[in-house]
Design an enzyme around this catalytic site. Structure first.
Site, PDB file in Angstrom:
ATOM      1  N   ASP A  36       0.818  -1.209   0.000  1.00 19.61           N
ATOM      2  CA  ASP A  36       0.000   0.000   0.000  1.00 19.61           C
ATOM      3  C   ASP A  36       0.848   1.253   0.000  1.00 19.61           C
ATOM      4  O   ASP A  36       2.057   1.216  -0.187  1.00 19.61           O
ATOM      5  CB  ASP A  36      -1.050  -0.033   1.104  1.00 19.61           C
ATOM      6  CG  ASP A  36      -0.464  -0.400   2.444  1.00 19.61           C
ATOM      7  OD1 ASP A  36       0.655   0.063   2.728  1.00 19.61           O
ATOM      8  OD2 ASP A  36      -1.110  -1.168   3.195  1.00 19.61           O
ATOM      9  N   LYS A  58      -4.206   2.535  -3.650  1.00 21.45           N
ATOM     10  CA  LYS A  58      -5.149   3.396  -4.367  1.00 21.45           C
ATOM     11  C   LYS A  58      -5.750   2.633  -5.537  1.00 21.45           C
ATOM     12  O   LYS A  58      -5.094   1.818  -6.178  1.00 21.45           O
ATOM     13  CB  LYS A  58      -4.452   4.666  -4.853  1.00 21.45           C
ATOM     14  CG  LYS A  58      -3.233   4.426  -5.716  1.00 21.45           C
ATOM     15  CD  LYS A  58      -2.781   5.770  -6.240  1.00 21.45           C
ATOM     16  CE  LYS A  58      -1.655   5.707  -7.232  1.00 21.45           C
ATOM     17  NZ  LYS A  58      -0.411   5.131  -6.826  1.00 21.45           N
ATOM     18  N   MET A 171      -1.003   8.837  12.880  1.00 19.28           N
ATOM     19  CA  MET A 171      -2.221   9.270  12.177  1.00 19.28           C
ATOM     20  C   MET A 171      -2.811  10.514  12.842  1.00 19.28           C
ATOM     21  O   MET A 171      -4.043  10.639  12.960  1.00 19.28           O
ATOM     22  CB  MET A 171      -3.256   8.129  12.148  1.00 19.28           C
ATOM     23  CG  MET A 171      -2.775   6.943  11.333  1.00 19.28           C
ATOM     24  SD  MET A 171      -3.907   5.551  11.386  1.00 19.28           S
ATOM     25  CE  MET A 171      -3.313   4.656  12.814  1.00 19.28           C
TER      26      MET A 171
HETATM   27  N1  SAH Z   1       2.483   0.239  10.728  1.00 19.39           N
HETATM   28  C1  SAH Z   1       2.978   1.582  10.607  1.00 19.39           C
HETATM   29  C2  SAH Z   1       1.952   2.611  11.036  1.00 19.39           C
HETATM   30  C3  SAH Z   1       0.753   2.662  10.129  1.00 19.39           C
HETATM   31  S1  SAH Z   1      -0.384   3.877  10.605  1.00 19.39           S
HETATM   32  C4  SAH Z   1       4.278   1.694  11.416  1.00 19.39           C
HETATM   33  O1  SAH Z   1       4.585   0.811  12.209  1.00 19.39           O
HETATM   34  O2  SAH Z   1       4.992   2.681  11.223  1.00 19.39           O
HETATM   35  C5  SAH Z   1       0.088   5.198   9.560  1.00 19.39           C
HETATM   36  C6  SAH Z   1       0.762   6.287  10.347  1.00 19.39           C
HETATM   37  O3  SAH Z   1       2.102   5.921  10.612  1.00 19.39           O
HETATM   38  C7  SAH Z   1       0.874   7.615   9.632  1.00 19.39           C
HETATM   39  O4  SAH Z   1      -0.311   8.358   9.729  1.00 19.39           O
HETATM   40  C8  SAH Z   1       2.004   8.262  10.395  1.00 19.39           C
HETATM   41  O5  SAH Z   1       1.560   8.758  11.618  1.00 19.39           O
HETATM   42  C9  SAH Z   1       2.895   7.078  10.678  1.00 19.39           C
HETATM   43  N2  SAH Z   1       3.972   6.952   9.691  1.00 19.39           N
HETATM   44  C10 SAH Z   1       4.168   5.955   8.828  1.00 19.39           C
HETATM   45  N3  SAH Z   1       5.301   6.142   8.130  1.00 19.39           N
HETATM   46  C11 SAH Z   1       5.840   7.301   8.576  1.00 19.39           C
HETATM   47  C12 SAH Z   1       7.009   8.035   8.289  1.00 19.39           C
HETATM   48  N4  SAH Z   1       7.868   7.621   7.363  1.00 19.39           N
HETATM   49  N5  SAH Z   1       7.250   9.173   8.962  1.00 19.39           N
HETATM   50  C13 SAH Z   1       6.392   9.600   9.907  1.00 19.39           C
HETATM   51  N6  SAH Z   1       5.266   8.948  10.213  1.00 19.39           N
HETATM   52  C14 SAH Z   1       4.990   7.815   9.578  1.00 19.39           C
END
Ligand code: SAH
Length: 502
Positions: A36, A58, A171
């Site tokens: 995704d 998407k 998020m």
């Molecule tokens: N499983 C993922 C989180 C998914 S929820 C993990 O462990 O990182 C999606 C959220 O993760 C986004 O809204 C943001 O808050 C955060 N996120 C994911 N990748 C990111 C990145 N490269 N930099 C900052 N926040 C990130």
């Protein structure tokens, strides 16, 4: 039929180097890969060409595929007996719905495995210089989603404010103001250090270090967008001293790598380690020729040649493929001596078990030919396995020195003109640097855009021949001191330091 299986793999937060060794290995043998939005291009490029790719981030209307449908896709592909990899940003079980995806699989008796990933909740702060725990400041770490399952869900801010550790919200960009206000009302001090890290660990990372009171306004002014993590707690104060990713010399600099895709990995890695945003934009590809009677003839009498001269690593692999195809192997080379144009070619030879007898001190065709001719005796014959349109300087010098040589065209260099990255996209960030490691990469680049001289592109060239080609294409150009990848990268670093001083 082979039993299917699903592996949920955490792809990490963006920097492709943060994919685990196990994740990478399983990805390389996947039959189907479902990914995704949060999985970056660097990791997507590791998907084997033979695998079916399904982007559930998407659909045509830009809406993500609903979770129930994703679960069904995983099941359907596993039922076909495939090794299905579900690639997820960060860690699959940290707000990644990994648990939901296993539900249907478990009910249907499909075997599955989990390869944990590095979560953005820890890695994004780490790249900003924020240790999420620290004995002096935070004895616990709390990872919180700002998005509940139902829209009406809200956080218990008083309970969060009472915790003794670092709070990390995922998020949360769109509810940043609500979060900060809630924590203040819950009892945290307005001066509590707080920060937001956008696109953490990628070359586009931006960090704001502030206070709980001022963070929402500063983030708004900076136009911070998702994905970003919000970090609240004393540890954020350490970023002023510990920030490191943005100190890397090529941090956030966009660099085009124009080498053939199968030869670009070392250069790409070096650039990324220095913080660059690398766009692989291969401008040539090398295609080995079918074996000709001339090649067969030359290889079957190879012991008549006293020297074998290589001008590229691609030439070394094409030579060995041809040798094998003739039913021969390294043993027929025992009486030959070997010359390589430079360290990269010599390294390719070394991997075949052969140390080059001669490498010129300047890594170019004329130096190679001059040095070689100086040590040839009149009855020496030289074999030059190389590209069909190799640099004529080599043979010019050989002829002038009355050396006896045979050229063996083993591969063709084709220009690539079907780029998936648009030129405008490449140049939206100025200045943009392009690395050229041969004159043919410049020709491919110029062919892919007739007006390249008008673009804000600076050509960083491996040697004089390449630079001449770049000048002819009208590009602003710089030449590495030595014809090696290390030297090209050094050259880029010094130009960038200079460009950004002014
Ligand atoms: N499983 C993922 C989180 C998914 S929820 C993990 O462990 O990182 C999606 C959220 O993760 C986004 O809204 C943001 O808050 C955060 N996120 C994911 N990748 C990111 C990145 N490269 N930099 C900052 N926040 C990130």
């Amino acid at each position: 039929m082979k039993q299917g299986k699903v592996v949920l793999i955490g792809a990490g937060p963006g920097d492709p180097g943060l994919l685990t060794v196990k994740g990478r290995r399983i990805l390389s043998i996947a039959d189907t890969v479902i990914y995704d939005r949060l999985v970056g291009p660097g990791i997507l490029s590791l998907i084997p060409p033979s695998a079916e790719r399904i982007d559930v981030g998407k659909q045509s209307g830009n809406h993500p595929v609903p979770q129930r449908q994703i679960n069904q896709i995983l099941l359907d592909h596993a039922l076909k007996g495939r090794l299905v990899v579900r690639l997820k940003g960060g860690d699959p079980f940290v707000f990644g719905r990994g648990g939901e995806e296993l539900d249907l699989l478990e009910k249907n008796g499909i075997p599955f495995e989990i390869v944990p990933g590095i979560t953005s909740a820890i890695a994004a702060p780490a790249y900003a210089g924020i240790p999420v725990t620290h004995r002096e400041y935070a004895s616990s770490l709390h990872i919180i989603t700002a998005h509940g399952k139902n829209p009406g869900d809200f956080l218990d801010f008083s309970a969060l404010a009472a915790l003794p550790g670092t709070l990390v919200f995922l998020m949360g960009v769109s509810s940043l103001t609500t979060i900060c206000r809630g924590l203040l009302q819950g009892g945290l001090k307005p001066q509590t250090p707080a920060s937001v890290v956008e696109q953490g660990t990628s070359s586009m990372q931006r960090t704001i270090i502030s206070t709980l009171e001022q963070l929402p306004e500063q983030a708004r002014n900076a136009g911070i967008c998702s994905p970003a993590v919000i970090v609240v707690g004393e540890v954020c104060g350490l970023a002023q001293r510990f920030h490191w990713a943005d100190r890397r010399v090529l941090n956030g600099i966009r660099v085009l790598v124009t080498r053939p895709r199968n030869r670009s990995s070392r250069l790409t890695q070096m650039l990324m380690d220095l913080g660059a945003e690398v766009i692989e934009y291969p401008c040539i590809q090398t295609i080995e020729r079918p074996l000709t009677p001339e090649t067969r003839e030359a290889l079957s009498h190879i012991s008549q040649y006293s020297w074998v001269v290589f001008t590229s690593a691609a030439g070394v692999s094409a030579f060995y493929h041809a040798l094998m195809e003739c039913g021969l192997d390294s043993r027929v080379l025992s009486s030959c001596r070997f010359a390589a144009i430079g360290p990269t070619t010599a390294q390719a030879l070394k991997k075949k078990g052969i140390s080059a007898d001669y490498i010129p001190s300047v890594y170019c065709c004329s130096a190679l030919a001059e040095g070689l001719c100086a040590s040839l005796s009149p009855d020496d014959h030289v074999l030059i396995p190389r590209a069909s349109e190799g640099n004529h300087m080599l043979t010019d010098v050989m002829r002038q020195n009355h050396a006896s040589y045979t050229e063996l065209p083993l591969y063709d260099t084709e220009l690539i003109n079907n780029h998936t990255v648009s030129f405008d996209a490449l140049c939206e960030k100025e200045p943009c640097y392009a690395i050229f490691t041969s004159a043919s990469t410049v020709r491919g680049f110029a062919a892919s855009h007739p007006h390249c001289s008008k673009l804000p592109i600076r050509a960083v060239c491996i040697g004089e021949q390449t630079a001449l080609e770049a000048q002819a294409a009208g590009l602003a150009c710089y030449v590495a001191e030595e014809a090696t990848l290390d030297s090209v990268v050094d050259c880029l670093c010094s130009i960038v330091s200079r460009d950004f001083l002014h």
